[in-house]
Design a protein around this motif. Structure first.
Motif, PDB file in Angstrom:
ATOM      1  N   UNK A  89      13.354  49.283  31.201  1.00 53.55           N
ATOM      2  CA  UNK A  89      14.500  48.522  31.708  1.00 53.55           C
ATOM      3  C   UNK A  89      15.621  49.444  32.176  1.00 53.55           C
ATOM      4  N   UNK A  90      15.940  50.449  31.379  1.00 56.49           N
ATOM      5  CA  UNK A  90      17.025  51.359  31.725  1.00 56.49           C
ATOM      6  C   UNK A  90      16.701  52.155  32.981  1.00 56.49           C
ATOM      7  N   UNK A  91      15.490  52.689  33.063  1.00 58.89           N
ATOM      8  CA  UNK A  91      15.113  53.497  34.224  1.00 58.89           C
ATOM      9  C   UNK A  91      15.055  52.643  35.480  1.00 58.89           C
ATOM     10  N   UNK A  92      14.466  51.451  35.383  1.00 58.16           N
ATOM     11  CA  UNK A  92      14.356  50.614  36.574  1.00 58.16           C
ATOM     12  C   UNK A  92      15.726  50.149  37.043  1.00 58.16           C
ATOM     13  N   UNK A  93      16.642  49.860  36.121  1.00 57.79           N
ATOM     14  CA  UNK A  93      18.000  49.476  36.511  1.00 57.79           C
ATOM     15  C   UNK A  93      18.692  50.633  37.229  1.00 57.79           C
ATOM     16  N   UNK A  94      18.584  51.838  36.673  1.00 61.32           N
ATOM     17  CA  UNK A  94      19.237  52.994  37.299  1.00 61.32           C
ATOM     18  C   UNK A  94      18.633  53.298  38.668  1.00 61.32           C
ATOM     19  N   UNK A  95      17.322  53.147  38.820  1.00 61.30           N
ATOM     20  CA  UNK A  95      16.689  53.357  40.119  1.00 61.30           C
ATOM     21  C   UNK A  95      17.177  52.307  41.109  1.00 61.30           C
ATOM     22  N   UNK A  96      17.247  51.059  40.675  1.00 62.02           N
ATOM     23  CA  UNK A  96      17.708  49.967  41.524  1.00 62.02           C
ATOM     24  C   UNK A  96      19.131  50.212  42.016  1.00 62.02           C
ATOM     25  N   UNK A  97      20.027  50.578  41.110  1.00 66.14           N
ATOM     26  CA  UNK A  97      21.423  50.824  41.490  1.00 66.14           C
ATOM     27  C   UNK A  97      21.532  52.033  42.403  1.00 66.14           C
ATOM     28  N   UNK A  98      20.846  53.108  42.085  1.00 66.48           N
ATOM     29  CA  UNK A  98      20.900  54.317  42.908  1.00 66.48           C
ATOM     30  C   UNK A  98      20.338  54.057  44.307  1.00 66.48           C
ATOM     31  N   UNK A  99      19.250  53.306  44.378  1.00 65.11           N
ATOM     32  CA  UNK A  99      18.646  52.996  45.669  1.00 65.11           C
ATOM     33  C   UNK A  99      19.618  52.226  46.550  1.00 65.11           C
ATOM     34  N   UNK A 100      20.257  51.210  46.017  1.00 66.67           N
ATOM     35  CA  UNK A 100      21.152  50.411  46.833  1.00 66.67           C
ATOM     36  C   UNK A 100      22.475  51.112  47.123  1.00 66.67           C
ATOM     37  N   UNK A 101      22.925  51.984  46.241  1.00 65.07           N
ATOM     38  CA  UNK A 101      24.130  52.760  46.539  1.00 65.07           C
ATOM     39  C   UNK A 101      23.874  53.734  47.681  1.00 65.07           C
ATOM     40  N   UNK A 102      22.653  54.277  47.767  1.00 60.76           N
ATOM     41  CA  UNK A 102      22.326  55.207  48.843  1.00 60.76           C
ATOM     42  C   UNK A 102      22.025  54.489  50.156  1.00 60.76           C
ATOM     43  N   UNK A 103      21.514  53.265  50.070  1.00 55.18           N
ATOM     44  CA  UNK A 103      21.232  52.511  51.288  1.00 55.18           C
ATOM     45  C   UNK A 103      22.508  52.004  51.949  1.00 55.18           C
TER      46      UNK A 103
END
Length: 113
Positions: A89-103
């Motif tokens: 949960x923690x890793x997938x949340x951080x990946x999700x947030x990082x992905x959308x912040x970079x997009x």
């Protein structure tokens, strides 16, 4: 009683200045609230991942040394998978947030409560 024109202008200027000052203060407060919510969100996500690692390791250790005790084996197995779930949960949340912040940098704004 009818006010002279110059009182109307004074009243209008006073209202506009008051409105613009209040709007500036509200915008500053909203920015501070957004920053605080972002920091709390980041802290919770990081803490979830760290607790997940700890629970995973404790569960693995208890399961490994449980011997033939069924309750300890079951507790260790559940803790092991619970910790793994928290890590995922923690890793997938951080990946999700990082992905959308970079997009879309600067486009993600926390919801206003």
């Amino acid at each position: 009683m009818r006010l002279p024109f110059r009182h109307h202008v004074t009243y209008l200027v006073t209202v506009l200045v008051t409105f613009s000052v209040n709007t500036g203060i509200a915008a500053a407060q909203q920015s501070e609230i957004n920053n605080s919510l972002s920091e709390i969100e980041q802290f919770v996500a990081t803490t979830l991942g760290q607790l997940g690692v700890i629970v995973f390791l404790v569960g693995a250790a208890i399961w490994f040394v449980s011997g033939r005790n069924a309750s300890r084996t079951q507790w260790g197995w559940r803790a092991l998978w619970g910790g793994a779930g928290m890590i995922v949960l923690s890793v997938s949340y951080n990946v999700f947030v990082t992905l959308f912040e970079n997009l879309a940098p600067g486009m993600i704004v926390p919801p206003v409560f």
